[in-house]
Design a protein around this motif. Structure first.
Motif, mmCIF file in Angstrom:
data_model
loop_
_atom_site.group_PDB
_atom_site.id
_atom_site.type_symbol
_atom_site.label_atom_id
_atom_site.label_comp_id
_atom_site.label_asym_id
_atom_site.label_seq_id
_atom_site.Cartn_x
_atom_site.Cartn_y
_atom_site.Cartn_z
ATOM 1 N N UNK A 1 6.003 6.252 -0.633
ATOM 2 C CA UNK A 1 5.357 7.557 -0.439
ATOM 3 C C UNK A 1 5.752 8.484 -1.584
ATOM 4 N N UNK A 2 4.757 9.118 -2.185
ATOM 5 C CA UNK A 2 4.999 10.161 -3.183
ATOM 6 C C UNK A 2 4.308 11.435 -2.722
ATOM 7 N N UNK A 3 4.987 12.574 -2.876
ATOM 8 C CA UNK A 3 4.411 13.857 -2.477
ATOM 9 C C UNK A 3 4.693 14.902 -3.543
ATOM 10 N N UNK A 4 3.727 15.786 -3.719
ATOM 11 C CA UNK A 4 3.908 16.911 -4.647
ATOM 12 C C UNK A 4 3.662 18.222 -3.911
ATOM 13 N N UNK A 5 4.512 19.221 -4.175
ATOM 14 C CA UNK A 5 4.413 20.544 -3.547
ATOM 15 C C UNK A 5 4.423 20.427 -2.026
ATOM 16 N N UNK A 6 5.424 19.737 -1.508
ATOM 17 C CA UNK A 6 5.498 19.486 -0.070
ATOM 18 C C UNK A 6 6.297 20.573 0.643
ATOM 19 N N UNK A 7 5.947 20.852 1.913
ATOM 20 C CA UNK A 7 6.827 21.657 2.762
ATOM 21 C C UNK A 7 7.862 20.756 3.415
ATOM 22 N N UNK A 8 8.932 21.349 3.907
ATOM 23 C CA UNK A 8 9.937 20.567 4.631
ATOM 24 C C UNK A 8 9.810 20.746 6.135
ATOM 25 N N UNK A 9 8.851 21.571 6.563
ATOM 26 C CA UNK A 9 8.617 21.811 7.987
ATOM 27 C C UNK A 9 7.131 21.681 8.276
ATOM 28 N N UNK A 10 6.806 21.500 9.545
ATOM 29 C CA UNK A 10 5.407 21.474 9.975
ATOM 30 C C UNK A 10 4.820 22.871 9.801
ATOM 31 N N UNK A 11 3.613 22.943 9.273
ATOM 32 C CA UNK A 11 2.935 24.223 9.053
ATOM 33 C C UNK A 11 1.803 24.403 10.068
ATOM 34 N N UNK A 12 1.315 25.617 10.189
ATOM 35 C CA UNK A 12 0.260 25.919 11.144
ATOM 36 C C UNK A 12 -1.099 25.427 10.690
ATOM 37 N N UNK A 13 -2.091 25.620 11.544
ATOM 38 C CA UNK A 13 -3.454 25.198 11.233
ATOM 39 C C UNK A 13 -3.991 25.960 10.032
ATOM 40 N N UNK A 14 -4.953 25.332 9.354
ATOM 41 C CA UNK A 14 -5.616 25.979 8.213
ATOM 42 C C UNK A 14 -7.106 26.065 8.489
ATOM 43 N N UNK A 15 -7.679 27.254 8.297
ATOM 44 C CA UNK A 15 -9.118 27.461 8.405
ATOM 45 C C UNK A 15 -9.552 28.216 7.158
ATOM 46 N N UNK A 16 -10.435 27.604 6.359
ATOM 47 C CA UNK A 16 -10.837 28.205 5.088
ATOM 48 C C UNK A 16 -11.478 29.569 5.261
ATOM 49 N N UNK A 17 -12.031 29.855 6.441
ATOM 50 C CA UNK A 17 -12.660 31.153 6.657
ATOM 51 C C UNK A 17 -11.648 32.294 6.579
ATOM 52 N N UNK B 1 0.852 -1.195 0.000
ATOM 53 C CA UNK B 1 0.000 0.000 0.000
ATOM 54 C C UNK B 1 0.887 1.243 0.000
ATOM 55 N N UNK B 2 0.581 2.165 -0.917
ATOM 56 C CA UNK B 2 1.330 3.410 -1.012
ATOM 57 C C UNK B 2 0.542 4.589 -0.485
ATOM 58 N N UNK B 3 1.226 5.735 -0.398
ATOM 59 C CA UNK B 3 0.639 6.966 0.121
ATOM 60 C C UNK B 3 1.031 8.102 -0.815
ATOM 61 N N UNK B 4 0.028 8.903 -1.222
ATOM 62 C CA UNK B 4 0.280 10.035 -2.115
ATOM 63 C C UNK B 4 -0.422 11.266 -1.569
ATOM 64 N N UNK B 5 0.337 12.358 -1.382
ATOM 65 C CA UNK B 5 -0.233 13.589 -0.872
ATOM 66 C C UNK B 5 0.227 14.794 -1.664
ATOM 67 N N UNK B 6 -0.652 15.798 -1.731
ATOM 68 C CA UNK B 6 -0.366 17.046 -2.434
ATOM 69 C C UNK B 6 -0.543 18.203 -1.462
ATOM 70 N N UNK B 7 0.424 19.115 -1.409
ATOM 71 C CA UNK B 7 0.361 20.321 -0.594
ATOM 72 C C UNK B 7 0.217 19.955 0.895
ATOM 73 N N UNK B 8 -0.876 20.380 1.574
ATOM 74 C CA UNK B 8 -1.031 19.965 2.973
ATOM 75 C C UNK B 8 -1.104 18.438 3.080
ATOM 76 N N UNK B 9 -1.629 17.786 2.050
ATOM 77 C CA UNK B 9 -1.613 16.327 2.027
ATOM 78 C C UNK B 9 -0.212 15.762 1.915
ATOM 79 N N UNK B 10 0.680 16.500 1.245
ATOM 80 C CA UNK B 10 2.084 16.091 1.171
ATOM 81 C C UNK B 10 2.741 16.201 2.543
ATOM 82 N N UNK B 11 2.471 17.305 3.237
ATOM 83 C CA UNK B 11 2.950 17.458 4.615
ATOM 84 C C UNK B 11 2.436 16.312 5.483
ATOM 85 N N UNK B 12 1.148 16.018 5.359
ATOM 86 C CA UNK B 12 0.494 14.929 6.090
ATOM 87 C C UNK B 12 1.213 13.602 5.821
ATOM 88 N N UNK B 13 1.466 13.307 4.555
ATOM 89 C CA UNK B 13 2.104 12.046 4.176
ATOM 90 C C UNK B 13 3.513 11.937 4.747
#
Length: 251
Positions: free
Chosen positions: A129-145, A98-110
């Motif tokens: 694991x494959x990631x696209x547009x990943x950060x290399x550090x933990x990022x803060x919370x996200x609220x769409x509002x 089983x593999x894992x693929x994440x993009x952006x915040x999903x890349x951070x998650x992965x």
């Protein structure tokens, strides 16, 4: 007309997409970005994987939201993703790997999931694991509002005290700017990033690559010249064959 791609419900978790037939199929869990579970982009990617022989599970982990609102990523317990990954492994249509693929915040998650499972020696870690547009550090919370126009009645200022992730009921080692220790993960890795990303700099992936190579790792790394955070059609036509080749090799 017979369906070439079928939806199958993963009990307790949600829809999967896979080829027709009994399988089992190599499986991939997909992690969306800050667009949230309702946006449907991870479902689109899941159908693409299914068309190429994979059983794909787009896991919606954002909280709240609806068809018009992305919701938020605040205090998400990463151990829930461990359970989702285990459920996918146990699914009758999933093969052993089983593999894992994440993009952006999903890349951070992965990356966080791979590094924490490796650090704590948990069974059932992703086999690739494959990631696209990943950060290399933990990022803060996200609220769409906070991403609405300031004149919108639902707009709220970004709260810097909120955190995106928890692990075993605390934020220890998950505070913003903490480096993601992906070098702990022993499996195959693919990193990709557009060189003109206006949201998260390509330098984040360059730093990930540098650190991995310093630890003797050899990740597959792809930089897409001139592409933004989300690749253009031409960029996606470059990205997806590389992504499919990576998972075909390792799953």
């Amino acid at each position: 007309m017979m369906l070439n791609i079928k939806q199958r419900f993963l009990p307790g978790w949600g829809a999967t997409y896979g080829p027709a037939g009994d399988g089992p199929f190599p499986a991939i869990m997909l992690l969306h970005g800050s667009e949230g579970a309702w946006a449907g982009w991870s479902h689109r990617d899941a159908v693409l994987f299914a068309a190429h022989g994979f059983l794909a599970f787009p896991y919606g982990y954002s909280s709240g939201g609806n068809m018009w609102n992305a919701g938020h990523i605040i205090d998400y317990p990463l151990e829930c993703s461990v359970e989702a990954l285990r459920a996918l492994r146990d699914f009758q249509y999933a093969d052993e790997r089983v593999g894992l693929y994440g993009v952006s915040r999903g890349a951070e998650h992965a990356l966080l999931l791979g590094s924490l499972m490796a650090r704590d020696k948990l069974k059932g870690a992703p086999d690739a694991i494959a990631v696209h547009s990943a950060p290399d550090v933990v990022c803060g919370a996200f609220d769409a509002r906070g991403f609405r126009d300031a004149g919108d009645p639902g707009w709220q200022a970004w709260d810097v005290s909120k955190r995106a992730w928890t692990w075993r009921d605390n934020h220890e080692d998950l505070l913003p700017t903490t480096p993601i220790e992906i070098e702990r993960y022993p499996g195959p890795l693919m990193l990709s990033h557009g060189t003109k990303d206006r949201m998260w700099s390509v330098e984040m992936t360059r730093r990930l690559e540098k650190r991995l190579r310093e630890y003797g790792r050899n990740p597959a790394v792809h930089y897409y010249d001139g592409e933004d955070h989300i690749p253009s059609s031409a960029g996606q036509n470059i990205h997806y064959p590389l992504l499919l080749d990576f998972f075909s090799k390792h799953l």
